[in-house]
Design an enzyme around this catalytic site. Structure first.
Site, PDB file in Angstrom:
ATOM      1  N   ASP A 176      72.175  14.809  65.293  1.00  0.00           N
ATOM      2  CA  ASP A 176      72.850  15.592  64.260  1.00  0.00           C
ATOM      3  C   ASP A 176      71.893  16.575  63.584  1.00  0.00           C
ATOM      4  OD1 ASP A 176      75.003  14.015  64.835  1.00  0.00           O
ATOM      5  OD2 ASP A 176      75.307  13.273  62.789  1.00  0.00           O
ATOM      6  N   HIS A 205      68.680  12.223  64.516  1.00  0.00           N
ATOM      7  CA  HIS A 205      68.667  13.579  63.959  1.00  0.00           C
ATOM      8  C   HIS A 205      67.536  14.365  64.613  1.00  0.00           C
ATOM      9  CE1 HIS A 205      70.760  11.187  60.918  1.00  0.00           C
ATOM     10  NE2 HIS A 205      71.376  12.301  60.548  1.00  0.00           N
TER      11      HIS A 205
END
Length: 923
Positions: free
Chosen positions: A268, A426
């Site tokens: 992400d 991430h």
């Protein structure tokens, strides 16, 4: 500069807070290749800038403290409360990143130098702050160190050096307290264990006097569920943020639908200018597919007419696609969409869709709600745009946990518990880059498979499980161990001159160049190198399975006397001679080669190499072949046992103890080889075979001895490997030492002899090209040693660094033509390589080409005006060319950047009174 006020009792505290909340690394906003012009005066200063930066710093620190209080002990909360705390923690963390970026941007403005100076002073020494507060500004310091390097003023460049000094200090402290940090943060996923964190608890106690978790949540519009409302944790397929039960399970994608032992990787918040590419490289090594959920604001903008305006992030997104991965929608601003008006939800999703399409997105249109926060209206809105929501069931918590090994352990533990999963990472954190290979390597070892999402369903690779790639740089071995022995002062045998110095130099090379921990290297010299001590070190240290593991390596070096004993059967046995050995009873007093072979077989480590620099040391009986070329060398070598030995001479020879630099000829050649000369194929690795292929013909050509090499009993074709480090060499200047003429001539002769001793070897169809060297085996017989020379392409940046390293070595050997060619090669590969430009200039300077040298020094300073030695070199070149005015100007800048340099007094005297008597003595 003002030093950090780090008290010994609280340094770990400072680090803990900083590392827990360190943000993603962003590129500086100032272009790195801006030419460095240095006006005499800085730009006019904004008198209100200091107050603004101070206020922003206070707000950033207040948020940092709130996050620390909020997240302290979150793992022990009931699941519903933990979910709420983590959701708010992520929101505050993203706000922290924005504040760090805003503070760095403000501090990098041309008119803010005075304010930035005040900010650095406050970060370093503000007495009202707690020690652990200061590293909330680590990201800001990193951006200042990078951005100010391109400043247009000397003051800006000095501030860049100051910020970098601060970061270097923090790196040293971080390394010193690495184990404590692991203990503090390694238990996120543990249950029933309360870690002792006295130093951390002191800091938390101070913060809790200012904040409480409940107050922090209330301030940001959230609250903990009341005890009466606590329910059991929902299954992995259930949603959060207002979506519960069957509706979410049917409409969204969750990891519980994956087959057993199958994982889907997701990332992400990107694309990131640096870390996304690093993650792509790791995924390529493991042949792992992934989905990258990207923010629209990182991809570009959308005009008022609805047309996408791609930015720099779109180029990164295109590289993600070119690597075979999916890019997907993560909203435009990373807002809390469960609280948005539905028109805003649609706008966020639609704008990002336009930018994804502009990047060339193909495949299924997936969406992930930031923080997982959604409700039925938001979900219906994105579905109307033909988007499918994908959630996760394994959260790495890489946004809050600073320890890569802890992140990896959490992911692996959760996958083990659930048996399958969509993993949330991430691609905006350095720690994720470090943790990812740890996760993938273990999945490979445990037989997991990767999944992707295609045509509305999971697609799982059925032909193979996760494959472990060749080890990455720095991952070849778990630990490295060594025993290094050097004996000059024998009790009964003739004394030697250089063996102790040989041993000390080898130990220094192992520790400083090849990363052996000092505590793992045992050095025995002279009186300590008794037979008992040597055997104790060999058997107890290397035979301890708790200390030496399967993925370790063991290196043994002996410099001293050797001898040979002929048995009644006619067979000869070689010995190394300890310091306390008598002259007449080798069997009782010395250590026989068969004993070394037994030690080698008993070692648990996968690779062991014995290097014996002794007379009559060629009788280590060999069994098994020498490893040849292998297209999958690094991978297969990691599985094969390797037991190898190289000796300085044969059974009928004495070895030369009078080489350059106070070393034996053999050890001096060995050190030359380990400097990088034995890397025959340029892959950054020196195998034991490559080492022998360089050393043996070189030593044979200059001394009356024939080094021998081969495998010991128990070897299965594995190769001991030295991994060449990234260069830490300083820029060339008059302070860099060189070999004397005799040693320089010998170094050139070694290279020539080693090259002449190698010839092309026939290669099997499809095999890598190789060279063949005929050297003595450990049994005294000739053997053809094949070493691969297939050149590898490490990429332009690494290739340029290696060319620069080669030029440095050639400069030290006074081989200026070759050094000049190497530095030019480095600049051709990497035109903005300031260090290589300086080094090329210095080679020209040494050849009395002062005008040409000055031109290259100026080019180096255009690339990086903070290089103080380049200013010194420029001054020397201008001085030698007779341009005193330009020389003085360069010297003045040098003194501003390096006022404590050894030549400072000399230069200051000339600047103050520029007479012939005070004229600097340039090289």
């Amino acid at each position: 500069m003002t030093a950090f006020l780090l008290r010994p009792s609280s340094t770990a505290l400072l680090l803990t807070a900083a590392l827990a909340l360190a943000g993603c690394q962003r590129a500086a906003t100032t272009p790195a290749d801006t030419p460095a012009a240095l006006p005499a005066a800085s730009a006019p200063q904004d008198v209100g800038a200091s107050q603004r930066l101070g206020r922003e710093a206070d707000e950033l620190l207040a948020l940092h403290r709130q996050i620390v209080v909020l997240m302290d002990g979150e793992a022990a909360l009931p699941p519903p409360q933990r979910r709420e705390v983590q959701a708010l923690g992520q929101q505050l963390f993203h706000e922290l990143l924005q504040r760090q970026q805003a503070l760095a941007d403000a501090a990098l403005k041309p008119d803010a130098l005075d304010a930035t100076t005040a900010l650095l002073t406050r970060i370093e020494s503000e007495p009202s702050w707690f020690d652990a507060d200061r590293l909330a500004f680590k990201e800001v310091l990193g951006q200042l160190a990078t951005g100010l390097k391109s400043a247009q003023t000397l003051d800006g460049i000095k501030l860049a050096r100051r910020a970098q000094d601060d970061l270097d200090t923090l790196a040293e402290v971080e390394k010193a307290y690495e184990q404590e940090l692991k203990e503090v943060f390694g238990g996120f996923a543990k249950r029933g264990i309360e870690l002792k964190r006295e130093k951390w608890a002191d800091y938390i106690a101070k913060l809790k006097a200012l904040h409480t978790r409940e107050a922090v949540m209330k301030q940001h519009g959230a609250q903990l569920p009341a005890p009466a409302d606590l329910a059991p944790e929902p299954p992995a397929s259930a949603a959060s943020g207002g979506m519960r039960g069957m509706a979410a399970k049917d409409r969204e994608v969750f990891g519980d639908k994956l087959p057993p032992k199958t994982v889907l990787l997701t990332f992400d918040d990107g694309p990131h200018a640096r870390y996304t590419d690093e993650i792509l490289e790791i995924l390529k090594r493991y042949q792992a597919p992934a989905v990258f959920f990207q923010l629209g604001q990182n991809l570009g903008k959308v005009g008022a007419d609805g047309k996408p305006l791609p930015g720099n992030g779109t180029a990164v997104a295109k590289r993600v696609l070119a690597a075979g991965h999916q890019i997907a929608n993560h909203s435009f601003t990373h807002g809390l969409m469960s609280k948005f008006e539905l028109v805003k939800v649609k706008e966020e999703a639609a704008n990002t869709e336009a930018l994804l399409d502009a990047a060339g997105r193909n495949g299924d249109a997936l969406f992930r709600f930031p923080y997982g926060a959604r409700n039925d209206g938001a979900l219906t809105t994105i579905e109307a745009l033909k988007l499918r929501s994908m959630m996760w069931n394994v959260d790495s918590l890489d946004w809050s946990d600073p320890i890569p090994k802890s992140i990896a352990a959490r992911v692996l533990d959760e996958l083990d518990k659930q048996g399958r999963g969509i993993v949330l990472f991430h691609d905006i954190h350095a720690r994720t880059v470090q943790a990812l290979p740890l996760v993938l390597a273990q999945l490979a070892a445990d037989g997991w498979r990767f999944a992707s999402w295609q045509n509305g369903q999971f697609v799982v690779s059925t032909d193979k499980t996760v494959t472990a790639p060749p080890p990455a740089p720095g991952e070849l071995y778990r630990e490295s161990h060594a025993l290094v022995i050097g004996i000059d002062g024998y009790t009964a045998w003739p004394k030697l001159s250089h063996a102790v110095r040989d041993a000390q130099a080898v130990r220094e090379s192992l520790v400083t160049r090849f990363g052996f921990k000092a505590d793992n290297v045992t050095l025995l010299t002279d009186a300590d190198a008794t037979r008992a001590n040597i055997l104790k070190a060999l058997n107890e240290r290397f035979g301890d399975a708790k200390r030496v593991k399967r993925d370790d390596r063991v290196f043994v070096f002996f410099a001293g006397h050797g001898s040979t004993r002929r048995l009644p059967s006619g067979r000869e046995v070689g010995y190394i001679v300890p310091v306390d050995a008598g002259l007449n009873d080798l069997q009782a007093d010395a250590i026989a080669m068969p004993q070394l072979q037994e030690v080698a077989e008993a070692i648990t480590a996968k690779h062991a190499l014995f290097v014996i620099d002794a007379c009559y040391s060629g009788l280590g009986l060999t069994r098994g072949g020498v490893a040849g070329s292998d297209s999958n060398f690094a991978r297969t070598n990691a599985r094969r046992i390797g037991r190898q030995m190289m000796t300085a001479g044969g059974a009928d020879q004495q070895v030369a103890d009078d080489g350059p630099g106070g070393h034996s000829v053999f050890t001096w050649t060995l050190l030359q080889a380990l400097s990088g000369k034995a890397d025959l194929n340029g892959d950054g690795l020196i195998t034991a075979t490559e080492l022998a292929a360089y050393v043996a013909p070189a030593v044979s050509a200059i001394a009356h001895q024939t080094p021998a090499f081969g495998s010991l009993p128990g070897s299965e074709g594995g190769e001991f490997i030295f991994e060449l480090p990234a260069s830490t060499e300083p820029a060339l200047s008059g302070a860099v030492a060189q070999l004397d003429d005799k040693a320089s001539q010998l170094a050139a002769k070694l290279d020539e002899a080693s090259t002449a001793g190698r010839q092309a070897a026939p290669a099997a169809s499809g095999a890598a090209s190789a060279v063949q060297v005929t050297i003595k085996g450990l049994d005294g017989k000739d053997q053809a040693l094949a070493a691969t020379t297939a050149r590898v392409d490490p990429g332009a940046r690494v290739a340029a660094q290696r060319a620069n390293d080669r030029g440095l070595q050639l400069y030290r050997e006074r081989r200026y033509d070759e050094a000049e060619a190497a530095f030019k090669e480095a600049l051709q590969l990497q035109p903005k390589f300031a260090l290589a430009a300086n080094n090329l200039g210095f080679v020209l300077y040494r050849r009395a080409k002062f005008a040409d040298a000055a031109g290259w020094f100026e080019k180096a300073l255009e690339m990086d005006a903070s290089r103080s030695l380049a200013w010194l070199n420029l001054g020397d070149a201008r001085l030698q060319a007779g341009d005193d005015a330009k020389a003085m100007a360069a010297y003045k800048t040098f003194l501003e950047l390096a006022p404590k340099h050894a030549r400072a007094a000399e230069l200051q005297a000339w600047i103050a009174a520029p007479s012939e008597g005070t004229r600097p003595k340039a090289l």
